[in-house]
Design a protein around this motif. Sequence first.
Motif, short mmCIF file in Angstrom:
data_model
loop_
_atom_site.label_atom_id
_atom_site.label_comp_id
_atom_site.label_asym_id
_atom_site.label_seq_id
_atom_site.Cartn_x
_atom_site.Cartn_y
_atom_site.Cartn_z
N LYS A 250 0.75 -1.13 -0.13
CA LYS A 250 -0.05 0.07 0.11
C LYS A 250 0.88 1.20 -0.06
O LYS A 250 2.05 1.16 0.59
N LEU A 251 0.42 2.42 -0.67
CA LEU A 251 1.16 3.69 -0.72
C LEU A 251 0.91 4.41 0.41
O LEU A 251 0.02 4.63 0.84
N THR A 252 1.99 4.40 1.38
CA THR A 252 2.03 5.02 2.63
C THR A 252 2.87 6.38 2.63
O THR A 252 2.84 6.84 3.85
N GLY A 253 3.43 6.86 1.61
CA GLY A 253 4.05 7.97 1.88
C GLY A 253 5.43 7.85 1.69
O GLY A 253 6.52 8.58 1.61
N THR A 254 5.86 6.26 1.76
CA THR A 254 7.37 6.21 1.70
C THR A 254 7.73 5.15 0.40
O THR A 254 8.87 4.95 0.15
N ILE A 255 6.58 5.02 -0.36
CA ILE A 255 6.67 4.32 -1.72
C ILE A 255 6.57 5.29 -2.93
O ILE A 255 5.40 5.74 -2.84
N LEU A 256 7.28 4.97 -4.16
CA LEU A 256 7.06 5.73 -5.26
C LEU A 256 5.52 5.38 -5.69
O LEU A 256 5.43 4.25 -5.94
N VAL A 275 -7.30 -7.89 -6.37
CA VAL A 275 -6.06 -7.06 -6.09
C VAL A 275 -6.20 -6.72 -4.58
O VAL A 275 -7.31 -6.17 -4.11
N GLU A 276 -5.01 -6.67 -3.78
CA GLU A 276 -5.17 -6.12 -2.47
C GLU A 276 -4.01 -5.20 -2.37
O GLU A 276 -2.83 -5.59 -2.68
N GLU A 277 -4.15 -4.04 -1.78
CA GLU A 277 -3.21 -3.07 -1.54
C GLU A 277 -3.11 -3.00 -0.13
O GLU A 277 -3.95 -2.44 0.47
N ARG A 278 -1.84 -3.60 0.57
CA ARG A 278 -2.02 -3.80 2.02
C ARG A 278 -0.38 -3.79 2.43
O ARG A 278 0.28 -3.90 1.49
N ALA A 279 -0.20 -3.78 3.63
CA ALA A 279 1.17 -4.33 4.22
C ALA A 279 1.42 -5.65 3.97
O ALA A 279 0.73 -6.38 4.29
N ILE A 280 2.56 -5.91 3.63
CA ILE A 280 3.12 -7.18 3.22
C ILE A 280 4.35 -7.44 3.99
O ILE A 280 5.46 -6.98 3.68
N ALA A 281 4.17 -8.37 5.09
CA ALA A 281 5.53 -8.67 5.75
C ALA A 281 6.22 -9.61 5.02
O ALA A 281 5.74 -10.53 4.17
#
Length: 323
Positions: A250-256, A275-281
């Motif tokens: 997910k775009l969080t402000g740290t990813i282009l 499609v899922e935009e989310r945190a991926i560990a």
Amino acid sequence: MNNPHLHLRIETTKKSRIKELDTEPIPFGKIFSDHMLVANYSQGNWQDVQIIPYGPIDLSPATSALHYGQAIFEGMKAYKNSNGEPLLFRPDANHQRINQSAERLCMPAIPESIFIDGLKELIKLDDDWIPNKNGSVLYIRPIYFAVDESVGLKPSDSYKFIIISCPVGAYYSHPVKLIVTEKYVRAFEGGTGAAKVAGNYAASLIADREAKEKGYDNVIWLDGIHRRYIEECGTMNLAFVIDGVVVTPKLTGTILAGITRDSVLTLCRDWGIPVEERAIAIDEIVQAYHQGTLTEAFGMGTAATIAHISTIGYQGEDMIYLR
């Protein structure tokens, strides 16, 4: 914005270098087209918009971008359709993003008349440089930087905007091998990770070099706080297919916010692909790999296009043959 209408001076080259182009193969980013667009910002206005022959520019040693890093860029491509007409892919999105980057670095916005209209005129002039060979395109690099002759720490009052272009072949000509870096961090929330800032890439070079020394093509960055969540690769956004779902950070402000990324996700949704935009560990990727539910990993970027990831290295283990 100032200057809503483009006043453009064009000076064409006396001798084209197009016949010197060796297309077998075309190296990435080393051979440049005949012309470049140049515009200057000074005294609160954009001025001196021109297309001139490609060549060196004069800079003072006190140029503020060299000292304080007010420098941003974009990456785009031009193609030809079946009728031989030049095409640009979503240039409005690149215009929007370069101005978002400019705002983050306290730089004035570039008018649409200069970025879009000037770009179109430049590509018309150099359309012979768009390769006809399958897999090759004309890569376009808009660059924007501060040019005050000052070493005082403040936003510059004057800037230069340039668009150059170069015919290129594939950035990755083979499936990509990546390694997760836990030693270095690319970005933190509140920083410049979401902007296409030159300094972001300078800071990534050492990680890239160490990855190549180990036999990988590039790195996978983890978040700066937990050192656990996947962010992006040094050259592209990332996506993973887990249990038939395309999962991307997910775009969080740290990813282009990649334009290719947005295009791919839009197409997936239009085609009915979940499609899922989310945190991926990174732990989730390792687990999915060992359980056999991770069936594909790929990168998305203007230069990289859609790049198949064949290997992910993490903590001494290579997850290989991801397909």
